[in-house]
Each structure stands twice: as C-alpha cells, then as structure tokens.
Write an enzyme that holds these catalytic residues in place. Structure first.
Site, short mmCIF file in Angstrom:
data_model
loop_
_atom_site.label_atom_id
_atom_site.label_comp_id
_atom_site.label_asym_id
_atom_site.label_seq_id
_atom_site.Cartn_x
_atom_site.Cartn_y
_atom_site.Cartn_z
N SER A 129 0.86 -1.19 0.00
CA SER A 129 0.00 0.00 0.00
C SER A 129 0.88 1.23 0.00
CB SER A 129 -0.89 -0.03 1.25
OG SER A 129 -1.70 1.12 1.29
N HIS A 131 -4.69 2.56 12.75
CA HIS A 131 -5.14 2.77 11.38
C HIS A 131 -6.32 3.71 11.29
CE1 HIS A 131 -6.78 2.13 7.33
NE2 HIS A 131 -5.50 2.07 7.01
N HIS A 149 -2.81 0.53 -3.83
CA HIS A 149 -2.45 -0.68 -3.10
C HIS A 149 -2.74 -1.92 -3.96
CE1 HIS A 149 -6.68 -1.23 -1.17
NE2 HIS A 149 -6.53 -2.16 -2.07
#
Lengths: 343, 343
Positions: free
Chosen positions: A212, A292, A316
């Site tokens: 990513s 996250h 990603h």
C-alpha cells in the site's frame, strides 16, 4: 462507473457485497485491468539484509540481481525499496512482477533461484525470496488516479473506469473475484523447514499480502507540507505498531519502505508491505485499530481539505494466496525476518 | 461469548457475516435479550415543538401526555429529551416503549392517538407522533456495559453475555436477525398526505432509525473532562452535520438530544436519533464520512486511554422498519420536522 471485478471473472455470488447496487462512492478510484488471457501473475520480493551501510558483498549482490532482472524471461516491471527493520538491519528489497507463471518459472530456474542459493551462505549479508503467484481471482488493486501505475498494474493492459467497490470497509474483499463465492479463511499454520543453509516456509493457506503506497512527487509546497506534517507521522506510527506489535493481531511482518531509484537514491514514494494471517485480520486492523483509524482520519482530513486538487497518489494491491501459490526462502537472515515470524 | 442473534431467531444464512467464526472482538459489548415469546416491540416518539421556553399550552400538553403515559396499557418504559432544531424550535420528545403490539394498540386507541388530534390545531405548539412497531427480527441493540439498560432494553428479560458481532463496521447489520437472509434495501419513496389538520407520512419500506446514546453520570472529574473536551465537541459536529446536511447522504432528520428527568431538568445523558433512507446509508456515513470517522477516532482514543476504567456508558438501538410498521403524523410542525423532510 463499473465493477472492480471484470466481466470475465464475474460469477454468481454466494457471498454478497457490502454495498447495495445503487451505491455511489464519494470519490473516484480505479483498478488495474489485465487482458482476459492473463490467468496468473507473480509478485516476487528479493531481499538483501545487512547492518549499516551496504558492504562490498551487498553491493555486488545487488549488481548481480540487477543483471538477473534484465535476463531471459525478465520481469515486466520491478522496483526497489529500503527500510530498517525492528532488529536494526537495513533491508533492500527488489520487487519484480510477471504476468505469466510460465515466464516466471523460466526466469526463476535460470536466474532467480540462485538469489538464496547455499553458496552465498556466510557472506555477511542475508538474502531472502518471498514469492506469490496468485491466480487473477485472488488479488485486487486500487489507485487514486488512473495515470500512475505501480506494482502489478504496470503490467496491466490499462486502468479501469471509476469502480464502484471502494471507499467503504470491506471494499478490498468485494474487489477480489474469488470472494464472490469464498470466505478466504486461513487454513493450517505456517512452519519453518531447513533446506540446506536456507530456511523455507511451509505455507499456510490463504495468507494475505498487502502493498500500500503513496507518491508525493507531484505535490506542491503546501500539499507537501501537509503530507509530511499531518499525514506521514500518523502513517509511520501505524507502520511501527504493525512492525513491533502486529503479531498479536495476525500481522506476521510489516515493512514501511522508501522507494529507491536505479542508483539507490530515495525517491518521493513510500509503501507499507505486510504479511497477514488472513484478509480478515487485515480488515480488522484497518477498520478498528486506533493506529489505522488515525491514518484513515488523517488521510480523510487531508483529502477533504484539498479535494480534487490533491496531487498525492495512493495505491495498493492485496492478495490472498493459496498454499501452493507461495514460496519463502531465507538465507542468513535474523529470525524475525518476514515470514520467519510466523513459523 | 455468544452470538448477538438469539437461538430462536437464528436461520440458515444466505447472507454472510463480515467476520469469521473465530473472530474475537477487542472489548466486550452486550445486547438486550427479550423473552422468545416477544414477537414485536413498539418505539413511539411523541414530540412537542415550540419557540423559546414552554408556554402554558406546551406545559399543559406535556402534563396531559405524562398522565396518558401512565394510563391503561401504559408503556413499559419511557423517557424524555430535548433539543433545538435547525429552524430554532425547541423540541421535547417523549419516547415510549412497549413489548407487545396489542398493548400498544390498546393504549394508542385510548390515550395515544389524541396526541396529534385535530382539536389541538392552532394551539401555538406543534405536535408529532413517530412510531415504529418492528418485528423482533428487524432491530438490534448494543451496550458497552450490561448493567445500564436504556430504551427498549429496559423491557427486555435481561442482557446477553458478551456478544461476538460488534467492534467492526457492519456489526449492526450482522446483529439484525432479518439480515441473515435479506439485504434490507429501501423500496419506494416516502410522501406526505394531509389528513384533517395533520400531515401524515406514506412510508417507505425499510426505513432505518438509530438511537445512539451516552451516559456520563458515573464519570469522575478527569474522565468527565475528557468526555466534555475531547469527545463531545466532535460528536456535536457530527450531529450538526447530519442535522444540517444529512439529506444529501440519506439522513432525513437527526436530533442530538439531552435527556430530561421527570421534572424537565437535564441529566447527564444524551443521544442522537436519526431517520435514514436505509441501513446502508447509515453504514456509509458511520464508516467513511469525516464527521463520524472523527467521532469514532475520538471515542477510540478516549477508550484506549481509559481502558476498562472508563465509566462512560454507550448504547444504541437500530431498527429497519417495514412500510406497515411505521406511523408518522405531524400537527402544526414546521416543514423540516422529522420525516417531513423526506416527503
């Protein structure tokens, strides 16, 4: 707008998408489109591990790899990146992509297997190969802009139109063709076997890999400042968490890497790549772990401030690999390198 | 740990949960458990709308309602809350719960229908009734602590053990029994019809209601400061966004309300209640809109700082109502009141 799953890979769903048919994502994203004749692709991570600055042995290993990557059935695309791992080792990883398993097999037999060959044991640098060869049903890509291919997308026929299945949690799963009918649940446990001087991983079914990345090379001064000050530190904290404490939540290894040019100089691109016990474990971290959620929040603020003017590019690729689509070999690497943590 | 869906409402899923069978949520949550004989519950919002402080007419309307709520087949539980809406009107809403549609029907015929009767027209205060009577397959609850029932849970037999389906996006859907086999998609569009002096909503199928609350009455000084300074302002911004700009994303109406005691005094509890075009629209806002991502981020930071020591209590109830499970009537209310925005 179109489905992220191309027509020729669409099947009667026994597992439903998370969004209704009239769902309209709030901003555009794109996926790589291969020719329908592409059945399987290969993503190969060739790592070099050493302390401090590259020694002569490291430099010559890289020069040999450079040459190998141009030989025979060479990869259609490769790039290189670097990071310092949790044990303080530098890792330089060359990532090569093929869109034909046959071409990869030819290349690997002739030029690739030698990378971790026993004859390199004791040279003072570690080496590893981490290779996935997923069927096209087993991975997905996503790009914030259609004009900047990275990774496997460089080998694609092109980019899709705007796709529907993104900008919600579970979008990655909904973009993977096999998830139309399969829960992609992990089976078995990875273990380590010794083969000559090498440590090889006996794989676990449905292992998950994500790469990513972000590319800030097009940003102007103000956007660059925002990326560096508001987004990157939050991203780094999340990447550090996964590297240092990820195992408890199913992340075997995370590398937050800076891309290098052909001369080994850092460019304005970075990516995280991580090995996960399952797509579900990755989903849970992404959508609910504070580290996250913070990344997502920072990115949302950034993008909502800038809107379509944002020049930062994001992408990603996520793969869920069957046991027989995986190959991992480590030579002279420390015991928390990559998938050795899973063994 | 147990499923949020009780045994007697479990069916062979044709629509899968978002989490694997071995999923373990990172913190405990609980759901209300009714007796298996409970087939249908009723949630009735009786609103009074006026400018400024309550007039004599408003006070006497509330006194009449107080009396009605104790009469005949009275609700098993009710509470009252207040907020100021986007047009500057005060709204005092009394929310009553029954666990028998028959008892509600008896009560409504005798004491409830009068609330919005034409004879009250022109009294200087607006009145409305917003009533859902969902089958138990059509709603779910969630509580951060098992010892503080709110809303419909007060009528339940008790709380569950820790449940599995929570702490991930899509958890609410996975807790709704009907979602085991149904996509809960909206059908049709709500419209307004005039009945005497009242405006009545001709309903839309699968309308969604959420009541989502917080109770900080048990917090000590430092936690209270954190809630007030770090969480509440972010929550308020999200609630204001839904109130003022929600329509574009499928939120017909949002009320961020402060709970009142029996004497009309504010207590240390608040909740948001909102009407949505669909559960999917609510899911999308919750999981991806910057305003709710910020709420979620603030709540995560708060809870991860405090851990099990947190005394803040959180709960919600989410219902997806069939067209024939809805009743909305508005008398002398302004035209952006509640579901009038949907018409």
């Amino acid at each position: 707008m179109e489905s992220a799953i191309p027509d020729h890979l669409r099947s009667a769903r026994t597992r439903h998408r998370r969004v209704p048919d009239d769902y309209a994502p709030p901003y555009p994203s794109f996926v790589a489109r291969h020719k329908p004749s592409t059945k399987r692709i290969v993503m190969a991570y060739f790592g070099l591990q050493f302390r401090g600055e590259p020694s002569g042995a490291a430099a010559s290993a890289l020069a040999q790899l450079d040459a190998a990557l141009e030989q025979g059935s060479a990869p259609g695309h490769w790039d290189r990146a670097r990071y310092t791992d949790q044990a303080g080792f530098a890792n330089v990883i060359s990532i090569a992509y093929w869109d034909s398993a046959q071409r990869f097999d030819n290349w690997f037999a002739a030029s690739g297997a030698a990378w971790t060959a026993d004859l390199h044991a004791g040279s003072g640098v570690g080496r590893f190969s981490e290779v996935l060869r997923p069927a096209v049903e087993r991975y997905e890509t996503l790009f914030s802009a259609p004009d900047r291919a990275e990774g496997i997308a460089v080998l694609a026929q092109g980019m899709s139109d705007m796709v529907q299945e993104h900008a919600y949690w579970g979008g990655a799963r909904d973009r993977i063709p096999l998830a139309q009918t399969d829960d992609l649940a992990p089976k078995g446990a990875a273990s380590i076997e010794r083969v000559g001087s090498r440590l090889r991983i006996k794989p676990q079914h449905n292992l998950c890999l994500i790469r990513s990345g972000q590319d800030w090379s097009d940003t102007d001064a103000e956007e660059r400042r925002m990326y560096r000050e508001d987004v990157e530190p939050v991203l780094r904290r999340g990447m550090d968490f996964l590297r240092d404490e990820g195992l408890a939540i199913g992340c075997y290894s995370n590398r937050y890497m800076t891309v290098l040019d052909r001369h080994g100089k850092q460019v304005e691109k970075s990516f995280g790549m991580s090995w996960w016990k399952s797509l579900a474990a990755l989903e849970r971290w992404a959508e609910s772990h504070p580290t996250h959620v913070a990344i997502f929040g920072a990115a949302m603020q950034y993008l909502s401030k800038l809107g379509p003017a944002a020049r930062l590019k994001l992408y990603h690729e996520v793969t869920v690999a069957a046991a027989d689509e995986q190959f991992f070999e480590y030579l002279d690497c420390h015991d928390r390198t990559g998938m050795l943590s899973a063994g």
